[in-house]
Scaffold this motif. Structure first.
Motif, PDB file in Angstrom:
ATOM      1  N   LEU A   1      14.639 -19.564  -0.797  1.00 16.79           N
ATOM      2  CA  LEU A   1      16.208 -19.760  -0.704  1.00 16.79           C
ATOM      3  C   LEU A   1      16.218 -20.144   0.399  1.00 16.79           C
ATOM      4  O   LEU A   1      16.841 -21.242   1.034  1.00 16.79           O
ATOM      5  CB  LEU A   1      17.005 -19.050  -2.020  1.00 16.79           C
ATOM      6  CG  LEU A   1      18.972 -19.199  -1.205  1.00 16.79           C
ATOM      7  CD1 LEU A   1      19.089 -20.441  -2.369  1.00 16.79           C
ATOM      8  CD2 LEU A   1      19.467 -17.882  -2.048  1.00 16.79           C
TER       9      LEU A   1
ATOM     10  N   ILE B   1      25.097 -15.122   0.788  1.00 14.08           N
ATOM     11  CA  ILE B   1      24.205 -15.365  -0.403  1.00 14.08           C
ATOM     12  C   ILE B   1      24.050 -14.309  -0.996  1.00 14.08           C
ATOM     13  O   ILE B   1      23.643 -13.048  -0.300  1.00 14.08           O
ATOM     14  CB  ILE B   1      22.721 -15.796   0.200  1.00 14.08           C
ATOM     15  CG1 ILE B   1      22.669 -17.253   0.991  1.00 14.08           C
ATOM     16  CG2 ILE B   1      22.057 -15.731  -0.608  1.00 14.08           C
ATOM     17  CD1 ILE B   1      21.168 -17.771   1.597  1.00 14.08           C
TER      18      ILE B   1
ATOM     19  N   ASP C   1      23.007 -16.033  -6.080  1.00 20.45           N
ATOM     20  CA  ASP C   1      22.621 -16.986  -5.491  1.00 20.45           C
ATOM     21  C   ASP C   1      21.171 -16.603  -5.533  1.00 20.45           C
ATOM     22  O   ASP C   1      19.701 -16.999  -6.485  1.00 20.45           O
ATOM     23  CB  ASP C   1      22.073 -16.960  -4.213  1.00 20.45           C
ATOM     24  CG  ASP C   1      23.586 -17.713  -3.883  1.00 20.45           C
ATOM     25  OD1 ASP C   1      24.168 -19.058  -4.285  1.00 20.45           O
ATOM     26  OD2 ASP C   1      24.227 -17.114  -3.049  1.00 20.45           O
TER      27      ASP C   1
END
Length: 167
Positions: free
Chosen positions: A20, A120, A137
């Motif tokens: 990510l 996040i 996330d």
């Protein structure tokens, strides 16, 4: 009571976080764990990812919307954010995402330290029962619990994920 090994979940989360961060082009993020279980999970993820910034920790007790129901003598631990939050990408870590209220409180506290570039959210366990529109996330595992069951992370050494059945 059933127990789930945590190590494979943490390894998966570290890989998902790394991917990510790369996809988003995030360099030099900082990580913050929410007391108590979130700090334990964050400690392991921080080590796995080899992050340069020191690990931060939050105690969101005074930021909770149910603080007055907790009582006058809650167990409060100090928060520790050893870096500037302004314009930094923050990885916020907790052990269990349930109603979303803990995450809301943690984000309120983070914003009291400054204005991050992004947040996040990484959680070890996501379970049903959301009361606020908050989504992780990165998730280690998703659990569907029945009425009366609850999940608990014990630790810190070793970390053990337990699902307790209704009595």
């Amino acid at each position: 009571m059933t127990q789930t090994p945590v190590e494979p979940l943490l390894a998966q989360m570290a890989g998902d976080l790394s991917a990510l961060l790369e996809r988003r082009g995030v360099e030099d993020p900082a990580m913050v764990g929410i007391h108590t279980g979130g700090v334990w999970v964050a400690r392991e993820l921080h080590r796995s990812l080899g992050l340069e910034q020191p690990l931060g920790s939050l105690d969101i007790t005074f930021y909770r919307d149910d603080f007055t129901r907790i009582g006058l003598h809650p167990q409060v631990k100090p928060s520790d954010i050893p870096f500037s939050v302004d314009e930094r990408h923050i990885i916020l870590v907790d052990d269990v995402l349930h109603t979303g209220r803990t995450i809301r409180a943690a984000m309120n506290e983070i914003f009291d330290y400054g204005r991050p570039a992004s947040v996040i959210l990484a959680v070890l366990v996501e379970r049903g029962g959301r009361e606020l529109p908050i989504e992780a996330d990165v998730v280690g595992t998703r659990l569907q619990l029945v009425l009366g069951e609850h999940v608990k992370l014990t630790g810190p050494d070793p970390l053990v994920l337990e699902v307790h059945k209704a009595a």
